[in-house]
Design an enzyme around this catalytic site. Structure first.
Site, PDB file in Angstrom:
ATOM      1  N   SER A  42      10.621   5.400  15.911  1.00  0.00           N
ATOM      2  CA  SER A  42       9.380   5.045  16.605  1.00  0.00           C
ATOM      3  C   SER A  42       9.724   4.607  18.020  1.00  0.00           C
ATOM      4  CB  SER A  42       8.663   3.918  15.859  1.00  0.00           C
ATOM      5  OG  SER A  42       8.329   4.354  14.563  1.00  0.00           O
ATOM      6  N   LEU A  43       9.508   5.512  18.964  1.00  0.00           N
ATOM      7  CA  LEU A  43       9.905   5.255  20.354  1.00  0.00           C
ATOM      8  C   LEU A  43       8.791   4.516  21.099  1.00  0.00           C
ATOM      9  CD1 LEU A  43      12.600   5.952  21.523  1.00  0.00           C
ATOM     10  CD2 LEU A  43      11.691   8.147  22.267  1.00  0.00           C
ATOM     11  N   ASN A  44       7.659   5.152  21.195  1.00  0.00           N
ATOM     12  CA  ASN A  44       6.412   4.511  21.662  1.00  0.00           C
ATOM     13  C   ASN A  44       6.365   4.093  23.128  1.00  0.00           C
ATOM     14  OD1 ASN A  44       5.506   4.889  19.073  1.00  0.00           O
ATOM     15  ND2 ASN A  44       5.937   2.812  18.411  1.00  0.00           N
ATOM     16  N   CYS A  74       5.293  -5.188  16.154  1.00  0.00           N
ATOM     17  CA  CYS A  74       4.797  -4.222  17.130  1.00  0.00           C
ATOM     18  C   CYS A  74       3.331  -4.558  17.435  1.00  0.00           C
ATOM     19  CB  CYS A  74       4.916  -2.801  16.581  1.00  0.00           C
ATOM     20  SG  CYS A  74       6.613  -2.372  16.152  1.00  0.00           S
ATOM     21  N   CYS A  86      -1.650   5.653   9.974  1.00  0.00           N
ATOM     22  CA  CYS A  86      -0.481   4.972  10.538  1.00  0.00           C
ATOM     23  C   CYS A  86      -0.914   3.680  11.222  1.00  0.00           C
ATOM     24  CB  CYS A  86       0.185   5.824  11.607  1.00  0.00           C
ATOM     25  SG  CYS A  86       0.710   7.421  11.061  1.00  0.00           S
ATOM     26  N   CYS A  99       5.558  -7.047   7.354  1.00  0.00           N
ATOM     27  CA  CYS A  99       6.597  -6.566   8.271  1.00  0.00           C
ATOM     28  C   CYS A  99       6.924  -7.660   9.273  1.00  0.00           C
ATOM     29  CB  CYS A  99       6.113  -5.323   9.022  1.00  0.00           C
ATOM     30  SG  CYS A  99       7.426  -4.519   9.976  1.00  0.00           S
ATOM     31  N   CYS A 135       0.238  -2.567  15.787  1.00  0.00           N
ATOM     32  CA  CYS A 135       0.269  -2.250  14.353  1.00  0.00           C
ATOM     33  C   CYS A 135      -0.349  -3.375  13.527  1.00  0.00           C
ATOM     34  CB  CYS A 135       1.706  -2.010  13.898  1.00  0.00           C
ATOM     35  SG  CYS A 135       1.831  -1.601  12.144  1.00  0.00           S
ATOM     36  N   SER A 148      11.360   6.347   8.663  1.00  0.00           N
ATOM     37  CA  SER A 148      11.062   5.995  10.046  1.00  0.00           C
ATOM     38  C   SER A 148      11.509   4.569  10.322  1.00  0.00           C
ATOM     39  CB  SER A 148       9.555   6.119  10.287  1.00  0.00           C
ATOM     40  OG  SER A 148       9.236   5.738  11.605  1.00  0.00           O
ATOM     41  N   CYS A 181       3.281   8.396   1.261  1.00  0.00           N
ATOM     42  CA  CYS A 181       3.808   7.437   2.237  1.00  0.00           C
ATOM     43  C   CYS A 181       4.062   6.116   1.520  1.00  0.00           C
ATOM     44  CB  CYS A 181       2.805   7.265   3.378  1.00  0.00           C
ATOM     45  SG  CYS A 181       3.341   6.065   4.620  1.00  0.00           S
ATOM     46  N   GLU A 198       0.828  -1.193   0.000  1.00  0.00           N
ATOM     47  CA  GLU A 198       0.000   0.000   0.000  1.00  0.00           C
ATOM     48  C   GLU A 198       0.864   1.245   0.000  1.00  0.00           C
ATOM     49  OE1 GLU A 198      -2.407  -0.921   3.381  1.00  0.00           O
ATOM     50  OE2 GLU A 198      -3.942  -1.695   2.037  1.00  0.00           O
ATOM     51  N   GLY A 227       6.237  -2.252   6.364  1.00  0.00           N
ATOM     52  CA  GLY A 227       7.604  -2.762   6.430  1.00  0.00           C
ATOM     53  C   GLY A 227       8.547  -1.909   7.241  1.00  0.00           C
ATOM     54  N   GLU A 228       9.734  -2.459   7.470  1.00  0.00           N
ATOM     55  CA  GLU A 228      10.783  -1.769   8.217  1.00  0.00           C
ATOM     56  C   GLU A 228      11.901  -1.442   7.225  1.00  0.00           C
ATOM     57  OE1 GLU A 228      11.590  -0.337  11.208  1.00  0.00           O
ATOM     58  OE2 GLU A 228      13.487  -0.054  10.178  1.00  0.00           O
TER      59      GLU A 228
HETATM   60  N1  SAH Z   1       8.556   0.205  10.521  1.00  0.00           N
HETATM   61  C1  SAH Z   1       8.859   1.615  10.561  1.00  0.00           C
HETATM   62  C2  SAH Z   1       8.136   2.380   9.503  1.00  0.00           C
HETATM   63  C3  SAH Z   1       6.623   2.449   9.701  1.00  0.00           C
HETATM   64  S1  SAH Z   1       6.203   4.024  10.291  1.00  0.00           S
HETATM   65  C4  SAH Z   1       8.583   2.147  11.957  1.00  0.00           C
HETATM   66  O1  SAH Z   1       8.024   1.422  12.764  1.00  0.00           O
HETATM   67  O2  SAH Z   1       8.972   3.266  12.270  1.00  0.00           O
HETATM   68  C5  SAH Z   1       4.639   3.746  10.972  1.00  0.00           C
HETATM   69  C6  SAH Z   1       4.431   4.554  12.241  1.00  0.00           C
HETATM   70  O3  SAH Z   1       3.105   4.314  12.701  1.00  0.00           O
HETATM   71  C7  SAH Z   1       5.361   4.146  13.349  1.00  0.00           C
HETATM   72  O4  SAH Z   1       5.797   5.279  14.048  1.00  0.00           O
HETATM   73  C8  SAH Z   1       4.477   3.311  14.255  1.00  0.00           C
HETATM   74  O5  SAH Z   1       4.913   3.352  15.590  1.00  0.00           O
HETATM   75  C9  SAH Z   1       3.131   3.958  14.063  1.00  0.00           C
HETATM   76  N2  SAH Z   1       1.994   3.056  14.284  1.00  0.00           N
HETATM   77  C10 SAH Z   1       1.964   1.722  14.178  1.00  0.00           C
HETATM   78  N3  SAH Z   1       0.741   1.246  14.468  1.00  0.00           N
HETATM   79  C11 SAH Z   1      -0.027   2.315  14.767  1.00  0.00           C
HETATM   80  C12 SAH Z   1      -1.396   2.478  15.132  1.00  0.00           C
HETATM   81  N4  SAH Z   1      -2.225   1.438  15.246  1.00  0.00           N
HETATM   82  N5  SAH Z   1      -1.855   3.723  15.346  1.00  0.00           N
HETATM   83  C13 SAH Z   1      -1.030   4.786  15.213  1.00  0.00           C
HETATM   84  N6  SAH Z   1       0.258   4.697  14.851  1.00  0.00           N
HETATM   85  C14 SAH Z   1       0.760   3.476  14.639  1.00  0.00           C
END
Ligand code: SAH
Length: 374
Positions: A243-245, A143, A362, A139, A146, A220, A132, A96, A190-191
């Site tokens: 992506s810290l989270n 996470c 996202c 992936c 996601c 990212s 995007c 996508e 993907g990463e």
């Molecule tokens: N794999 C890379 C590139 C993807 S970026 C990465 O993780 O950074 C996608 C972004 O969306 C990341 O910052 C991730 O933390 C965030 N994300 C993933 N699932 C999400 C969700 N359900 N709601 C909001 N953001 C989300």
């Protein structure tokens, strides 16, 4: 369609295309013509390249060569103008790619061209158009919040397939850089740092071939630490988002298993060591999960963790989806989290959800093709 392997031109550099035309007995300048046709004009098939003599176009086909431009299989349009494309490749796999005509506010405050335009003139939304892009089919990072993770990883994309997403979408939108300004975020499926070489080759082709400045691109990562150092050493590179989270290892390992391999100490050290350009800032993304990582205490801890890094934070309220065991926090919790970080001296922005109604936001990219009628 036969299964025989086709050789694909999209993804080759100017030098490689020039070597190729020389190998087949054509003058070297035909390499440049192919390059322009692929990346500037974004033509769909060899027959359309009118700069090439007819017999050369035919011989390309006879040799089993295709341009390799991916096809748009489906297109979903959100009520907010966002478009989610399902883009298919030669082997039947698909990813996508998302078109956001007004960006998502994630550009704000990072010292980029797009960012400073937001600060100067909120009305110039045409400068914030963002694509995007995906880097893998599915992936592997897993996470817990996601939806892409639910697919697992099918394969890496080639550089041509990464650039091809941009070419296909630009063509569909009738958009032409550099006259029409566009931002690229490698934040789709993907990463990117687990497909580093193809991703970087795609970056160089987008800069040199398509004409999109590196300062308008952001990659990212979920935190593949060695590749953060590699990116820092690249002469041409996008900006970096991490992506810290979560603000501590206990929580982050629960939400993002990759943290067991590279923990926050290593990740934040890599962020501190990252060689920033003039005016450039890092971005830390932080998905807010209701009652999990969105407390005032978490906000303070996060402020401490990244203190002194030249960075901004992008808060993303969870975009929900089937099979995701977390809730979206209420707006006042998002606002409280933002306020605490700002008070701690961290520039903090809230990323607007784009295209939630069509599963384009996202964390929602999982090739959904059935959508409830709206
Ligand atoms: N794999 C890379 C590139 C993807 S970026 C990465 O993780 O950074 C996608 C972004 O969306 C990341 O910052 C991730 O933390 C965030 N994300 C993933 N699932 C999400 C969700 N359900 N709601 C909001 N953001 C989300």
């Amino acid at each position: 369609m036969t299964e025989e392997k086709q050789t694909v031109l999209l993804g080759l550099t100017l030098r490689e295309l020039t070597e190729f035309v020389e190998d087949v007995g054509q003058p070297s300048y035909r390499g440049r013509q192919l390059y322009e046709a692929l990346y500037r004009q974004r033509l769909g098939s060899a027959e359309q390249i009118s700069t090439l003599p007819q017999e050369f176009r035919q011989s390309l086909r006879q040799r089993g060569l295709s341009l390799g431009v991916p096809t748009i299989e489906k297109k979903f349009v959100s009520s907010d103008g966002t478009v989610r494309y399902l883009i298919g490749f030669g082997d039947g796999q698909s990813v996508e790619t998302v078109w956001m005509p007004e960006g998502d506010d994630g550009e704000a405050g990072d010292g980029s061209e797009a960012g400073s335009e937001i600060e100067k003139a909120a009305g110039r939304s045409w400068d914030r158009t963002t694509i995007c892009v995906s880097s893998q089919v599915g992936c592997a990072v897993d996470c817990q919040f996601c939806l892409t993770a639910l697919l697992g990883v099918k394969r890496n994309l080639t550089a041509g397939e990464i650039v091809g997403q941009v070419c296909a979408v630009l063509k569909d939108q009738n958009f032409s850089p550099p006259e029409n300004r566009v931002n690229i975020v490698f934040m789709g499926m993907g990463e990117p740092f687990l497909n580093y070489d193809n991703f970087m080759r795609a970056v160089r082709l987008l800069v040199e071939g398509v004409g999109i400045p590196e300062s308008r691109m952001t990659v990212s990562t979920a935190g593949i630490v060695p590749r953060i150092y590699d990116l820092g050493a690249e002469p041409v590179r996008p900006k970096l988002a991490i992506s810290l989270n979560a603000p501590n290892d206990e929580l982050r390992s629960r939400l993002m298993p990759i943290n067991r391999k590279w923990n926050l100490e290593k990740l934040v050290a890599a962020a501190r060591d990252f060689p920033l350009r003039n005016r450039e800032k890092l971005t830390f993304e932080y998905v807010l999960l209701d009652e999990v990582n969105d407390s005032a205490q978490s906000a303070r801890e996060l402020g401490e963790l990244i203190r002194g890094v030249r960075a901004k934070v992008n808060l993303i309220a969870l975009n929900p989806g089937p099979g995701i065991a977390f809730q979206t926090p209420a707006e006042n919790r998002v606002a409280q989290f933002q306020k605490i970080l700002i008070a701690a001296g961290v520039p903090t922005f809230v990323r607007r959800p784009r295209g939630r109604d069509i599963y384009a936001a996202c964390g929602q990219l999982k090739r959904t093709v059935e959508l409830a009628a709206s």
